[in-house]
Write a protein that holds these residues in place. Structure first.
Motif, short mmCIF file in Angstrom:
data_model
loop_
_atom_site.label_atom_id
_atom_site.label_comp_id
_atom_site.label_asym_id
_atom_site.label_seq_id
_atom_site.Cartn_x
_atom_site.Cartn_y
_atom_site.Cartn_z
N LEU A 278 0.82 -1.22 0.00
CA LEU A 278 0.00 0.00 0.00
C LEU A 278 0.85 1.26 0.00
O LEU A 278 0.35 2.36 -0.26
CB LEU A 278 -0.92 0.03 1.23
CG LEU A 278 -2.25 -0.72 1.14
CD1 LEU A 278 -3.07 -0.46 2.40
CD2 LEU A 278 -3.03 -0.29 -0.10
N ARG A 279 2.15 1.09 0.27
CA ARG A 279 2.98 2.27 0.52
C ARG A 279 2.91 3.32 -0.58
O ARG A 279 2.66 4.50 -0.34
CB ARG A 279 4.44 1.88 0.75
CG ARG A 279 5.24 3.07 1.27
CD ARG A 279 6.72 2.83 1.28
NE ARG A 279 7.41 3.90 2.00
CZ ARG A 279 7.57 5.13 1.53
NH1 ARG A 279 7.08 5.48 0.36
NH2 ARG A 279 8.19 6.04 2.26
N GLN A 280 3.12 2.88 -1.83
CA GLN A 280 3.16 3.87 -2.93
C GLN A 280 1.82 4.60 -3.08
O GLN A 280 1.80 5.76 -3.48
CB GLN A 280 3.55 3.18 -4.24
CG GLN A 280 2.62 2.06 -4.63
CD GLN A 280 2.99 1.44 -5.98
OE1 GLN A 280 3.18 2.13 -6.96
NE2 GLN A 280 3.10 0.12 -6.00
N HIS A 281 0.73 3.92 -2.75
CA HIS A 281 -0.59 4.54 -2.92
C HIS A 281 -0.90 5.52 -1.78
O HIS A 281 -1.51 6.56 -1.99
CB HIS A 281 -1.66 3.46 -3.04
CG HIS A 281 -1.31 2.40 -4.05
ND1 HIS A 281 -1.16 2.70 -5.39
CD2 HIS A 281 -1.02 1.08 -3.93
CE1 HIS A 281 -0.81 1.59 -6.05
NE2 HIS A 281 -0.72 0.61 -5.18
N ILE A 282 -0.47 5.16 -0.58
CA ILE A 282 -0.62 6.08 0.55
C ILE A 282 0.26 7.31 0.31
O ILE A 282 -0.13 8.45 0.59
CB ILE A 282 -0.24 5.39 1.88
CG1 ILE A 282 -1.26 4.30 2.23
CG2 ILE A 282 -0.13 6.41 3.01
CD1 ILE A 282 -2.64 4.82 2.60
N ASP A 283 1.44 7.08 -0.26
CA ASP A 283 2.35 8.18 -0.57
C ASP A 283 1.67 9.19 -1.51
O ASP A 283 1.76 10.40 -1.31
CB ASP A 283 3.63 7.60 -1.21
CG ASP A 283 4.72 8.64 -1.34
OD1 ASP A 283 4.67 9.66 -0.62
OD2 ASP A 283 5.63 8.44 -2.16
N VAL A 284 0.96 8.69 -2.50
CA VAL A 284 0.25 9.56 -3.44
C VAL A 284 -0.82 10.37 -2.69
O VAL A 284 -0.89 11.60 -2.83
CB VAL A 284 -0.41 8.74 -4.57
CG1 VAL A 284 -1.41 9.59 -5.36
CG2 VAL A 284 0.65 8.16 -5.50
N PRO A 297 -4.10 -1.38 6.79
CA PRO A 297 -3.86 -2.49 5.86
C PRO A 297 -4.17 -3.84 6.50
O PRO A 297 -4.31 -3.96 7.71
CB PRO A 297 -2.36 -2.41 5.57
CG PRO A 297 -1.78 -1.39 6.47
CD PRO A 297 -2.85 -0.89 7.38
N ASN A 298 -4.22 -4.86 5.64
CA ASN A 298 -4.32 -6.23 6.13
C ASN A 298 -2.95 -6.65 6.68
O ASN A 298 -1.93 -6.03 6.39
CB ASN A 298 -4.71 -7.17 4.99
CG ASN A 298 -6.16 -6.98 4.57
OD1 ASN A 298 -6.91 -6.26 5.21
ND2 ASN A 298 -6.55 -7.64 3.48
#
Ligand SMILES: [Zn+2]
Ligand SMILES: [Zn+2]
Length: 369
Positions: A278-284, A297-298
């Motif tokens: 999820l990191r890259q999407h949370i970063d966005v 997250p799971n």
């Protein structure tokens, strides 16, 4: 703009958000599973015959051979709010004890759309109201023990099992199993119950179809208008797989711009993936959203048996890095997480500053439109 329904609680929440990264609880389903409940547990006395003894259509009285068909209730986790409130309350208490600032109501499937699977559509209002009241009383108890730490109830509106913008049938691309209006009606009834039960915040979560979320947000606005006051609203989407998109095809960035008109207290992502993915999407989201960002997250990706293996330490270490990078305002856990995960996550982010919310003028010019 309508006034806040509970202004003092909103002020306490905003104050806490300004000071620290707030912790959301973990999975409800994972904890319920540990109790290995049987059909009779789900039914309790009231639903012992497989239908609601306290409710019958007009002109009908239940009795021997009344013709009402029993329906299995095992797996109807939301029903446990009425039939095993001790268990649900115990799970809320365990998460509060682990350090959660916010707990989610046991109402993920408490919409007429999802309850139809159990023939209990008439329970929508009651399940949402009692679900919120149960969570609120667990929070009150935790607050009484430590008045310095306010605890908040997130009234949860799940995605339902239907999608308004996609066909479930590959041979009939124009077919829809539900509609915006049907979903909005279902969400209005659920939201009324959540508000009546004392929710501090409403969260439209695990959004895989943005049109479903729009129906929920539309319904929430209707309910606030009816009541003449509002609660803060959080929105949390789900990136379904490595495509990096929601089921209805949006990137995290598109998801935000589709829903920012609702002026949510927080936008975030939960479920389907572990924290690493999820990191890259949370970063966005952290870059484009001029509101709080949440992530629950799971515990990793499901294993061959459908279980989740990421340990509390593992998950906490990954999420700590999110916090170090300045990406988080709220953090918690979804499928596979337990109070041990939440305790580890709370420990990992304690003392780290929350993400600074960018002003729109700070956004890159191409995004500031
Ligand atoms: Zn009957
Ligand atoms: Zn999940």
């Amino acid at each position: 703009m309508l006034p806040w329904m509970h202004p003092a609680r909103v002020a306490a929440l905003e104050d806490a958000l300004a000071r620290r990264i707030l912790v959301i609880d973990g999975a409800m389903g994972t904890m319920i599973q540990r109790h290995e409940l049987q059909e009779a547990d789900y039914r309790g006395e009231r639903f012992a015959e497989g239908y609601d003894a306290l409710f019958a259509a007009e002109g009908h009285a239940h009795g021997p051979g009344c013709g009402c068909e029993a329906h299995d209730q095992r797996g109807n986790n939301d029903l446990l709010t009425l039939t095993r409130p001790d268990i649900i309350r115990g799970i809320h208490a365990a998460y509060l004890e682990a350090g959660a600032d916010l707990v989610e109501t046991n109402t993920f499937n408490s919409t007429s759309v999802s309850l139809a699977d159990y023939r209990l559509q008439h329970l929508v209002r009651e399940l949402n109201r009692e679900g919120a009241a149960l969570a609120r009383s667990a929070c009150d108890e935790a607050e009484a023990r430590d008045p310095s730490k306010p605890r908040f109830v997130i009234g949860v509106l799940g995605p339902t099992s239907r999608t308004a913008s996609l066909s479930p049938d590959v041979n009939r691309p124009g077919f829809r199993a539900t509609s915006f209006d049907e979903l909005a009606e279902a969400y209005r009834e659920a939201a009324r119950g959540l508000v009546e039960g004392g929710s501090d915040v409403l969260m439209v979560e695990t959004v895989f179809d943005t049109l479903n979320a729009k129906a929920a947000l539309f319904a929430i606005d209707d309910v606030f208008a009816e009541m003449g006051a509002r609660l803060p609203v959080m929105i949390s989407g789900t990136i379904t797989d490595a495509s990096g998109r929601t089921l209805s095809g949006q990137t995290a960035e598109a998801f935000w711009y589709s829903l920012r008109h609702a002026q949510p207290l927080a936008i975030g992502l939960n479920c389907a993936l572990g924290a690493r993915d999820l990191r890259q999407h949370i970063d966005v989201l952290a870059q484009v959203a001029d509101t709080n960002v949440s992530c629950h997250p799971n515990a990793g990706l499901p294993n061959a048996f459908g279980g989740y293996d990421e340990t509390p330490e593992d998950m906490a270490a990954v999420l700590r890095e999110f916090a170090d990078a300045g990406m988080l305002n709220l953090v918690g856990g979804c499928c596979g997480t337990s109070p041990a995960h939440i305790a580890a996550i709370a420990g990992a982010v304690a003392g780290l500053p929350p993400r600074a919310i960018p002003r729109l003028a700070d956004a890159p010019p191409e995004l500031a439109a």
